[in-house]
Scaffold this active site. Structure first.
Site, PDB file in Angstrom:
ATOM      1  CE  LYS A 185      56.968  43.602  19.633  1.00 31.21           C
ATOM      2  NZ  LYS A 185      56.750  44.413  18.459  1.00 31.21           N
TER       3      LYS A 185
HETATM    4  C1  LIG Z   1      56.316  45.570  17.677  1.00 28.45           C
HETATM    5  C2  LIG Z   1      54.991  45.983  17.198  1.00 28.45           C
HETATM    6  C3  LIG Z   1      54.786  46.499  15.901  1.00 28.45           C
HETATM    7  C4  LIG Z   1      55.915  46.837  14.970  1.00 28.45           C
HETATM    8  O1  LIG Z   1      56.824  45.826  14.731  1.00 28.45           O
HETATM    9  P1  LIG Z   1      58.329  46.206  14.317  1.00 28.45           P
HETATM   10  O2  LIG Z   1      58.906  44.861  13.954  1.00 28.45           O
HETATM   11  O3  LIG Z   1      58.994  46.836  15.478  1.00 28.45           O
HETATM   12  O4  LIG Z   1      58.269  47.101  13.137  1.00 28.45           O
HETATM   13  C5  LIG Z   1      53.504  46.798  15.511  1.00 28.45           C
HETATM   14  N1  LIG Z   1      52.454  46.619  16.330  1.00 28.45           N
HETATM   15  C6  LIG Z   1      52.605  46.142  17.578  1.00 28.45           C
HETATM   16  C7  LIG Z   1      51.397  45.946  18.429  1.00 28.45           C
HETATM   17  C8  LIG Z   1      53.877  45.830  18.054  1.00 28.45           C
HETATM   18  O5  LIG Z   1      54.014  45.378  19.315  1.00 28.45           O
END
Ligand SMILES: *Cc1c(COP(=O)(O)O)cnc(C)c1O
Length: 360
Positions: A185
């Site tokens: 991210k």
């Molecule tokens: C990455 C993501 C999540 C989940 O996050 P995690 O930290 O992997 O649990 C939820 N919604 C979206 C749109 C994402 O890109």
């Protein structure tokens, strides 16, 4: 032929001196559990989102889970969301026992289409859960107006959208915000999540749910979970938050370079008044899978986020029964391809990406 070393990957977490020093400082402190560094990370997210409170959790998924629970959403409730997102968005709704109701997306931004939300509202609807997909903010004015008219809660899935804003309001600052700090991210801590809110009572409830219902040792006020974030992870996230402006500027410069130089496909749309977080740079291609193969041969990574509507996964189908018609989602998910836009791309990487995409 591209060598394995020169392959341009979709994501490359920035792990520099700031991250290493931060982790070493936590190791030296001997406090590895959730502690003072996590508290600082919470303040950093809250101030970035111009929210009063930040509540760190173990992931973006658990941030969504806790936010839904703390808003009192559970069995028998419906939550309106988008079918064009990562599975975690819908899974969090299912984890609390509620039912996701899927509304089709806009052609331009790939975000939930506000003009189709009202038709999906039923007496069971409790909340709207928009996702700022790829980092382009949703039309929050329209969504908040619908929520207000129908007395619905709004939870923003801002997992891809740290650094984005609309008319000066940061994503995650319109309503209850949920973020992910997964390794790929825009701001990462390895794994991690964050909830942002202006509501103090709601923030307290989130803190209880995150840590076994416990404010005081051995006093468990409600059924809670272990969804804590530890200071080791938080230290990485905090080091990254110090570089948010730099990362965002680099992602934006990469995206602008692609939009100016890629001539074989349409550039992604950024609507007036919106600041895009550029978590992904997405293009539409008639033969997406063949294009991905061609790019791979040229040493350029790509990813089909997301190749099908969430309604096509068996466990979602089981939960919702007959899915609604979602023609825009079906078309976009069959054509979309994301190319690398991360802040570690070199000048040469960018040129290679443009040349490869223009050869399609
Ligand atoms: C990455 C993501 C999540 C989940 O996050 P995690 O930290 O992997 O649990 C939820 N919604 C979206 C749109 C994402 O890109």
């Amino acid at each position: 032929m591209p060598t394995p070393e020169s392959f341009i990957h979709m994501a490359k977490p920035v792990i520099g001196k700031a991250e290493r020093d931060a982790v070493n400082a936590v190791l030296d402190s001997g406090i590895l559990a959730q502690g003072p560094v996590t508290a600082k990370l919470e303040e950093s997210f809250a101030s970035t989102c111009r929210s009063q409170h930040g509540i760190a959790t173990s992931s973006g998924t658990t941030a969504l889970h806790v936010a839904l629970l703390a808003h009192g959403i559970g069995p028998g409730d419906e939550v309106i969301t988008t079918p064009f997102t990562f599975i975690a968005t819908a899974n969090a709704i299912l984890h609390v026992g509620a039912t996701p109701v899927f509304v089709d997306i806009e052609e331009e931004t790939f975000n939930i289409d506000p003009s189709k939300i009202e038709a999906a509202i039923s007496p069971k609807t409790k909340a709207i859960l928009p996702v700022h997909i790829y980092g382009h903010p949703c039309d929050m004015d329209a969504i908040l107006a619908i929520a207000e008219a129908h007395n619905l809660i709004v939870i923003e899935d801002a997992c891809q959208a740290i650094g984005a804003s609309y008319n000066g309001t940061p994503t995650g600052g319109f309503a209850t915000g949920c973020f992910s700090m997964y390794a790929t991210k825009n701001i990462m801590s390895g794994e991690g999540g964050m909830i942002t809110t202006n509501d103090e009572a709601f923030a307290d409830k989130c803190r209880l749910l995150r840590n076994h219902g416990m404010k005081e040792r051995n006093k468990h006020e409600i059924l809670g979970y272990n969804f804590r974030l530890n200071d080791l992870c938080s230290s990485i996230g905090l080091a990254q938050m110090g570089q948010l402006a730099d990362f965002h500027a680099k992602r934006t410069a990469n995206a602008e370079y692609f939009s100016a130089n890629i001539t074989s496909v349409e550039a992604p749309i950024v609507k007036d008044g919106y600041i895009h977080a550029w978590h992904q740079y997405a293009v539409l291609l008639d033969d997406r899978d063949a294009a991905a193969e061609t790019l791979k041969e040229a040493g350029v990574g790509s990813s089909n986020f997301y190749p099908k509507s969430l309604t096509k996964h068996p466990h979602i189908r089981e939960a919702i029964g007959t899915p609604p018609d979602l023609p825009v989602t079906d078309r976009i998910s069959s054509q979309v391809l994301c190319i690398p836009v991360h802040p570690s791309l070199s000048e040469e990487d960018r040129e290679r990406i443009v040349t490869a995409v223009n050869s399609l």
